[in-house]
Each structure stands twice: as structure tokens, then as C-alpha cells.
Design a protein around this motif. Sequence first.
Motif, PDB file in Angstrom:
ATOM      1  N   ARG A  22      58.044  18.590  57.316  1.00 53.39           N
ATOM      2  CA  ARG A  22      58.460  19.358  56.044  1.00 53.39           C
ATOM      3  C   ARG A  22      57.897  20.985  56.295  1.00 53.39           C
ATOM      4  N   ASP A  24      56.174  22.487  54.040  1.00 50.78           N
ATOM      5  CA  ASP A  24      54.804  22.632  53.730  1.00 50.78           C
ATOM      6  C   ASP A  24      53.955  21.877  54.375  1.00 50.78           C
ATOM      7  N   CYS A  25      54.110  21.220  55.625  1.00 53.21           N
ATOM      8  CA  CYS A  25      53.354  20.169  56.134  1.00 53.21           C
ATOM      9  C   CYS A  25      51.910  20.803  56.579  1.00 53.21           C
ATOM     10  N   LEU A  29      50.916  24.117  58.753  1.00 58.41           N
ATOM     11  CA  LEU A  29      50.318  25.285  58.167  1.00 58.41           C
ATOM     12  C   LEU A  29      48.935  25.690  58.914  1.00 58.41           C
ATOM     13  N   CYS A  61      53.175  14.789  57.789  1.00 62.97           N
ATOM     14  CA  CYS A  61      53.842  15.073  56.395  1.00 62.97           C
ATOM     15  C   CYS A  61      55.223  14.133  56.288  1.00 62.97           C
TER      16      CYS A  61
END
Length: 78
Positions: A22, A24-25, A29, A61
Motif C-alpha cells: 500500500r 501508506d505502508c 514510509l 501492510c
Amino acid sequence: MSYESATPGALGGHRRGRLYGRLDCPAALRAIAKGGYVTQRVFFADERTAIAAGFRPCAVCMPQEYAAWRQPDQRTVS
């Protein structure tokens, strides 16, 4: 081989690690914040495209997808 697209990617990946996850992992990040991940970053329109490119799901994730990927093939040859 890379292809540029006008469509934004729905999943991000790491070219060297051959994994996707993802956008937004948390693990990705953290790596991006350290600066070492960005040059190997790739994006995919969907999971099927990432798999077709030879990438595996991220364990952080996408734990269910990762567990399914890790499962050995249960089929037997008759």
C-alpha cells in the motif's frame, strides 16, 4: 522494463526487493524518510500488475496477501 503512465499507481513497490504494498505502508514510509528507498520506488495500477511483474506482497501492510504468497502449493500431482 518500466512504463510511464498518466494514471497514478494504486500500489508502491521496491524494484530491488521485488515487493509491493500500500502507498501508506509504515515500513515503506520509514524507508522513504531515511532517503534510501526513493531511487528504487516503482508504482503499480493494481495487484495483478505487480504480481505479473514478479513482485511479492509486503508482509507489513499486506499480511493476508503475504501469508497466501508464502503458502506452499498444496496440489499433488496425480
